[in-house]
Enzyme design. Structure first.
Site, PDB file in Angstrom:
ATOM      1  N   LYS A 225      12.380  15.868 -20.406  1.00 31.70           N
ATOM      2  CA  LYS A 225      12.203  16.505 -19.098  1.00 31.70           C
ATOM      3  C   LYS A 225      11.275  17.698 -19.236  1.00 31.70           C
ATOM      4  CE  LYS A 225      14.729  18.305 -15.097  1.00 31.70           C
ATOM      5  NZ  LYS A 225      13.907  17.495 -14.145  1.00 31.70           N
TER       6      LYS A 225
ATOM      7  N   HIS B 143      19.861  17.961 -19.584  1.00 28.53           N
ATOM      8  CA  HIS B 143      19.010  16.786 -19.388  1.00 28.53           C
ATOM      9  C   HIS B 143      18.455  16.289 -20.722  1.00 28.53           C
ATOM     10  CE1 HIS B 143      19.078  17.958 -15.147  1.00 28.53           C
ATOM     11  NE2 HIS B 143      18.609  16.751 -14.873  1.00 28.53           N
TER      12      HIS B 143
END
Length: 261
Positions: free
Chosen positions: A155, A151
């Protein structure tokens, strides 16, 4: 016409969801909420100039006739947000990850008591839902498996909700097994990733990524890799749209978009 409030509209996923609601002729955006904002109207945000939608920054302020609450906030806020929605008869569609199993169970009980439908989806991407289903099928034949989720570096939680959900689905059908050499050591702590039911989960955080996952299976003389990529946040909006359209038809809180597909 489905009336919608979007929580977390200052963030990237929340703003994308708000725009999706605005662009859909079957939806009406009747409010936005973000604890980080002091705006009184969505039109004050440069991305939404010309929109006349009430903006709230405190749950106690919210007065709305919305029937669906879309939540893309943060792990520390989502549980209280979902409780607020359910207690006010609003169906939550939650894309925020990080809630505990106990919190999810409490929300499911509340939804049942209030007879309000809802959805918690670790991932709204159709490709991610399919990846989890394919991985569960493969795990019946390949008990040796590792999950790698990748990601963007903003995040907060690790591993991702999608990776955890993938691991849970695999664990439902996988033969119990502790992978690797039982005498293996780590020169650097954490080198082998997080452990879940005998399998390993690895989290990668890098700029330039959006949301990606690989599930790697190994067997004698062969291997199988299943991969899913979300290159743009717009890819999640197909699933969010489906959830907004269908969630009011139910009287319970589901976990996983597949329940509405």
């Amino acid at each position: 016409m489905v009336k919608v409030i979007v929580a977390g509209y200052k963030g990237r996923m929340g703003s994308t969801a708000a725009q999706m609601v605005i662009d859909n002729p079957d939806f009406e955006l009747v409010g936005v909420y973000d604890a980080r904002s002091e705006e009184q109207n969505l039109g004050e945000d440069d991305r939404f100039k010309g929109q006349n939608v009430p903006a709230f920054h405190d749950l106690d302020q919210i007065k709305t006739d919305a029937t669906v609450w879309i939540d893309f906030t943060i792990p520390t806020a989502v549980y209280e947000n979902a409780k607020f929605a359910l207690n006010h008869g609003i169906s939550p569609v939650i894309g925020t990850t990080g809630m505990t199993d106990e919190q999810v169970a409490e929300l499911q009980k509340l939804a049942k008591d209030k007879q309000v439908g809802g959805l918690i989806a670790p991932n709204f991407g159709i490709s991610a839902v399919l990846l989890m289903q394919f991985a569960q099928q493969a795990a019946k034949y390949f008990p040796d498996v590792e999950i790698i989720e990748m990601h963007h570096d903003d995040k907060i939680d690790s591993p991702s909700g999608t990776a955890i959900s993938t691991a849970k689905k695999i664990a439902e059908v996988r033969q119990p097994k502790e992978q690797g050499n039982p005498d293996a050591t780590e020169t650097l702590p954490g080198a082998r990733g997080a452990e879940y039911e005998g399998m390993r989960i690895h989290a990668v955080r890098l700029p330039g990524l959006v949301a990606h996952e690989e599930v790697m299976f190994g067997g004698p003389g062969e291997g199988l890799t299943i991969r899913q990529d979300s290159f743009d946040r717009i890819s999640f909006m197909t699933g969010v749209k489906v959830a907004v359209e269908k969630v009011n038809q139910y009287h319970e809180l589901f976990v996983g978009l597949e329940h509405l597909l």
